[in-house]
Design a protein around this motif. Sequence first.
Motif, PDB file in Angstrom:
ATOM      1  N   ALA A 116       0.816  -1.209   0.000  1.00  0.00           N
ATOM      2  CA  ALA A 116       0.000   0.000   0.000  1.00  0.00           C
ATOM      3  C   ALA A 116       0.853   1.264   0.000  1.00  0.00           C
ATOM      4  N   HIS A 117       2.120   1.078   0.237  1.00  0.00           N
ATOM      5  CA  HIS A 117       3.046   2.214   0.266  1.00  0.00           C
ATOM      6  C   HIS A 117       3.103   2.859  -1.113  1.00  0.00           C
ATOM      7  N   ASP A 118       3.160   4.205  -1.147  1.00  0.00           N
ATOM      8  CA  ASP A 118       3.123   4.886  -2.445  1.00  0.00           C
ATOM      9  C   ASP A 118       4.515   5.168  -2.988  1.00  0.00           C
ATOM     10  N   ASP A 119       5.559   4.541  -2.434  1.00  0.00           N
ATOM     11  CA  ASP A 119       6.936   4.676  -2.915  1.00  0.00           C
ATOM     12  C   ASP A 119       7.446   6.111  -2.852  1.00  0.00           C
ATOM     13  N   GLY A 120       6.899   6.891  -1.933  1.00  0.00           N
ATOM     14  CA  GLY A 120       7.396   8.238  -1.711  1.00  0.00           C
ATOM     15  C   GLY A 120       6.762   9.309  -2.568  1.00  0.00           C
ATOM     16  N   THR A 121       5.723   8.977  -3.336  1.00  0.00           N
ATOM     17  CA  THR A 121       5.134   9.950  -4.258  1.00  0.00           C
ATOM     18  C   THR A 121       4.559  11.155  -3.526  1.00  0.00           C
ATOM     19  N   ALA A 122       3.773  10.915  -2.471  1.00  0.00           N
ATOM     20  CA  ALA A 122       3.160  12.028  -1.740  1.00  0.00           C
ATOM     21  C   ALA A 122       4.225  12.918  -1.114  1.00  0.00           C
ATOM     22  N   PHE A 123       5.279  12.299  -0.603  1.00  0.00           N
ATOM     23  CA  PHE A 123       6.370  13.043   0.023  1.00  0.00           C
ATOM     24  C   PHE A 123       7.068  13.944  -0.991  1.00  0.00           C
ATOM     25  N   ILE A 124       7.397  13.394  -2.159  1.00  0.00           N
ATOM     26  CA  ILE A 124       8.093  14.169  -3.190  1.00  0.00           C
ATOM     27  C   ILE A 124       7.173  15.234  -3.770  1.00  0.00           C
ATOM     28  N   ASP A 125       5.904  14.900  -3.984  1.00  0.00           N
ATOM     29  CA  ASP A 125       4.954  15.894  -4.493  1.00  0.00           C
ATOM     30  C   ASP A 125       4.898  17.107  -3.573  1.00  0.00           C
ATOM     31  N   ALA A 126       4.857  16.850  -2.257  1.00  0.00           N
ATOM     32  CA  ALA A 126       4.789  17.953  -1.294  1.00  0.00           C
ATOM     33  C   ALA A 126       6.075  18.769  -1.291  1.00  0.00           C
ATOM     34  N   LEU A 127       7.217  18.095  -1.432  1.00  0.00           N
ATOM     35  CA  LEU A 127       8.495  18.811  -1.484  1.00  0.00           C
ATOM     36  C   LEU A 127       8.571  19.699  -2.725  1.00  0.00           C
ATOM     37  N   VAL A 128       8.087  19.190  -3.852  1.00  0.00           N
ATOM     38  CA  VAL A 128       8.109  19.959  -5.102  1.00  0.00           C
ATOM     39  C   VAL A 128       7.285  21.233  -4.947  1.00  0.00           C
ATOM     40  N   GLN A 129       6.133  21.121  -4.307  1.00  0.00           N
ATOM     41  CA  GLN A 129       5.267  22.284  -4.133  1.00  0.00           C
ATOM     42  C   GLN A 129       5.827  23.248  -3.093  1.00  0.00           C
ATOM     43  N   GLN A 130       6.470  22.694  -2.068  1.00  0.00           N
ATOM     44  CA  GLN A 130       6.988  23.517  -0.978  1.00  0.00           C
ATOM     45  C   GLN A 130       8.166  24.370  -1.436  1.00  0.00           C
ATOM     46  N   GLN A 131       9.164  23.734  -2.054  1.00  0.00           N
ATOM     47  CA  GLN A 131      10.350  24.406  -2.587  1.00  0.00           C
ATOM     48  C   GLN A 131      11.033  25.332  -1.576  1.00  0.00           C
ATOM     49  N   SER A 132      10.977  24.983  -0.296  1.00  0.00           N
ATOM     50  CA  SER A 132      11.708  25.722   0.733  1.00  0.00           C
ATOM     51  C   SER A 132      12.729  24.772   1.356  1.00  0.00           C
ATOM     52  N   LEU A 133      13.666  25.332   2.081  1.00  0.00           N
ATOM     53  CA  LEU A 133      14.750  24.530   2.630  1.00  0.00           C
ATOM     54  C   LEU A 133      14.203  23.441   3.547  1.00  0.00           C
ATOM     55  N   PHE A 134      14.538  22.194   3.232  1.00  0.00           N
ATOM     56  CA  PHE A 134      14.058  21.072   4.036  1.00  0.00           C
ATOM     57  C   PHE A 134      14.980  20.793   5.216  1.00  0.00           C
ATOM     58  N   GLY A 135      16.289  20.823   4.991  1.00  0.00           N
ATOM     59  CA  GLY A 135      17.245  20.443   6.026  1.00  0.00           C
ATOM     60  C   GLY A 135      18.020  19.226   5.584  1.00  0.00           C
ATOM     61  N   SER A 136      18.014  18.171   6.415  1.00  0.00           N
ATOM     62  CA  SER A 136      18.772  16.953   6.117  1.00  0.00           C
ATOM     63  C   SER A 136      17.828  15.770   5.988  1.00  0.00           C
ATOM     64  N   LEU A 137      18.065  14.969   4.963  1.00  0.00           N
ATOM     65  CA  LEU A 137      17.255  13.776   4.726  1.00  0.00           C
ATOM     66  C   LEU A 137      18.180  12.583   4.537  1.00  0.00           C
ATOM     67  N   SER A 138      17.883  11.505   5.267  1.00  0.00           N
ATOM     68  CA  SER A 138      18.622  10.249   5.120  1.00  0.00           C
ATOM     69  C   SER A 138      17.639   9.167   4.720  1.00  0.00           C
ATOM     70  N   ILE A 139      17.969   8.436   3.663  1.00  0.00           N
ATOM     71  CA  ILE A 139      17.145   7.328   3.197  1.00  0.00           C
ATOM     72  C   ILE A 139      18.016   6.088   3.243  1.00  0.00           C
ATOM     73  N   LEU A 140      17.749   5.228   4.215  1.00  0.00           N
ATOM     74  CA  LEU A 140      18.654   4.122   4.504  1.00  0.00           C
ATOM     75  C   LEU A 140      17.958   2.788   4.281  1.00  0.00           C
ATOM     76  N   TRP A 141      18.590   1.959   3.436  1.00  0.00           N
ATOM     77  CA  TRP A 141      18.133   0.603   3.240  1.00  0.00           C
ATOM     78  C   TRP A 141      19.213  -0.351   3.738  1.00  0.00           C
ATOM     79  N   TYR A 142      18.800  -1.398   4.423  1.00  0.00           N
ATOM     80  CA  TYR A 142      19.754  -2.443   4.788  1.00  0.00           C
ATOM     81  C   TYR A 142      19.913  -3.444   3.654  1.00  0.00           C
ATOM     82  N   SER A 143      19.009  -3.367   2.718  1.00  0.00           N
ATOM     83  CA  SER A 143      19.067  -4.228   1.541  1.00  0.00           C
ATOM     84  C   SER A 143      18.798  -3.371   0.322  1.00  0.00           C
TER      85      SER A 143
END
Length: 430
Positions: A116-143
Motif C-alpha cells: 500500500a506504500h506509495d513509494d514516496g510519491t506524496a512526500f516528493i509531491d509535497a516537497l516539489v510544491q513547498q520548494q523551501s529549505l528542508f534540512g537533512s534527509l537520510s534514506i537508509l536501506w539495509y538491503s
Amino acid sequence: MFGGEECNPDCVIYGKTDTAVAETATWFWSLKDQTRKRAALRIHYALSSAAEGQRNFDFAILRPEQLTRILDANPTRQLQLEIGTWSAEQAIILATRPYPLDLVLVNGDGSEVDSAHDDGTAFIDALVQQQSLFGSLSILWYSDEDMVISRFNLERLVNLEVFDRLTIRYVDADSVLVAFAAKVKALQYSLHADLIDSDDFALLNIATKDLSLTLRLDEEVEIDGLLVSIFNRVAQLGQFESLGITLTHNGFYRIELEDPAAVAQALIGALNGNSRLTRLDLYNSESLFISVSRSKEIFHAIGKLERLETLDLSIFPPVLDLDADEDGYRYELACQPYYCLVEELLCRNRNVVVYNGWDQKVTNRTTIDKLYVLNSFYNGSTKLTKKCTDLRFLLFRAALMKSASANIQYTGLLLSHHTDVLCEMAASLI
C-alpha cells in the motif's frame, strides 16, 4: 524509543490497540527536550497489542495531528523512522514543516515495504510544491532489494534544491548512478561496488561540492580500477571542497590493492585538481601508504591544499605487521618516516589536523603534539586581527603577558601578527 547525545534510553509501549499505543506514544514523544544539543527520536518497530500477541506497531496509525505535535515539540531533534508503511497525510506533514528537519527514513528489518506504500510519491509531491529549505534527509536501506522510495521518485528527489545534506544507503542496480546527480550541499552515499562499473564514472554528473562516498566490497570486486576512475572524475570536475572515500568490506580485515601506485597517482591528480578542499577522508586506504616514497608523493600533494583543515587517514602510520606492545622500539622506528610527513604537513599548513580514525589525532606524543599546540596558538593569534580595535588591544596584551610570555616562539608570532598594536602600545608610553 528515545536517543540523544548524553544518554540513549529505550522505551517500549504496550497497549490493547495500536490506537491506544499511538496516544501514549504521542504524549511521550511530544515532551520538550531542552537538555541535549543533539537530541534524537528513533521510532523502531515496537511490540503492541500484547493481548493479541506480539506484532509490529504500524507507524501509519499516527494521526496527522499527532505527528505534527511530535515534530513541533522539538523541531531541531533528529527523527528516525523505521517504517513499513506511512500514509500520504504523514508524508505531506514531514515534507512541509515551516522549519528545517533532520529526517531519517529506514526500512530497518529487511522486510518488504507494504504494497500500500506509495513509494514516496506524496512526500516528493509535497516537497516539489513547498520548494523551501528542508534540512537533512537520510534514506537508509539495509538491503538494495526493498527501497522505501522508487527509482522514479528518487530521480525527482535528487533534482530538488532543498536539502542541506542528503544521505542515501544502498540502492538497486537500476538506481545506483542516480544519487550522484543530487543538487545538495552535501551528499553521503553508500553503494555496493559490484553494482557499478569503472566506465560509469567517465562522464558521470556529480553535482555536490561535498561528497562522502562509501564503497562496500566483496572478495570478487577489483577495487583498483574503480578508485582510479573515481579519482580521475573528481580531478576533471575540480569543484570539491570536501571529499571522503571509504572502503568497507564483509568477511576480510585488510583491503589490499593490486596496483596501489596507479591508485595513488589518480588520487594525486584529484588533489591537484581540487585546490579548494577543506576536508579529505580516506578510510581503509592503508595500502596507498605502505610505501614511504609513495606516501611522500601523496603528502606533497596534500601539502598544496592551503585550505585543508581535516585529514583523516583511518590507520596511520600503516605499520600493520608490527605490534606496538610486543616490539615498541621496532614499531616506533618503522613509524618515524610517517611521523616526519605529518610534521612537515603541520609546518606547511597551520590549519590542518590529521586524524587516525575515531576522531583521534595522529601523534607521536612529542614533536607532533607540540606542533598542534603551536598551530593552535598561531591560528588564535591571526584571528585576533579580525577583532574590533579595543577588544583586540586587550586580547593582545593578555596573550602577550600570559600564554606567550614563557615561549619566545609564541612571542615572536604574536608580535609579527600585531605589529600595529605593539606600536600603539609603545606610543601610549611616550
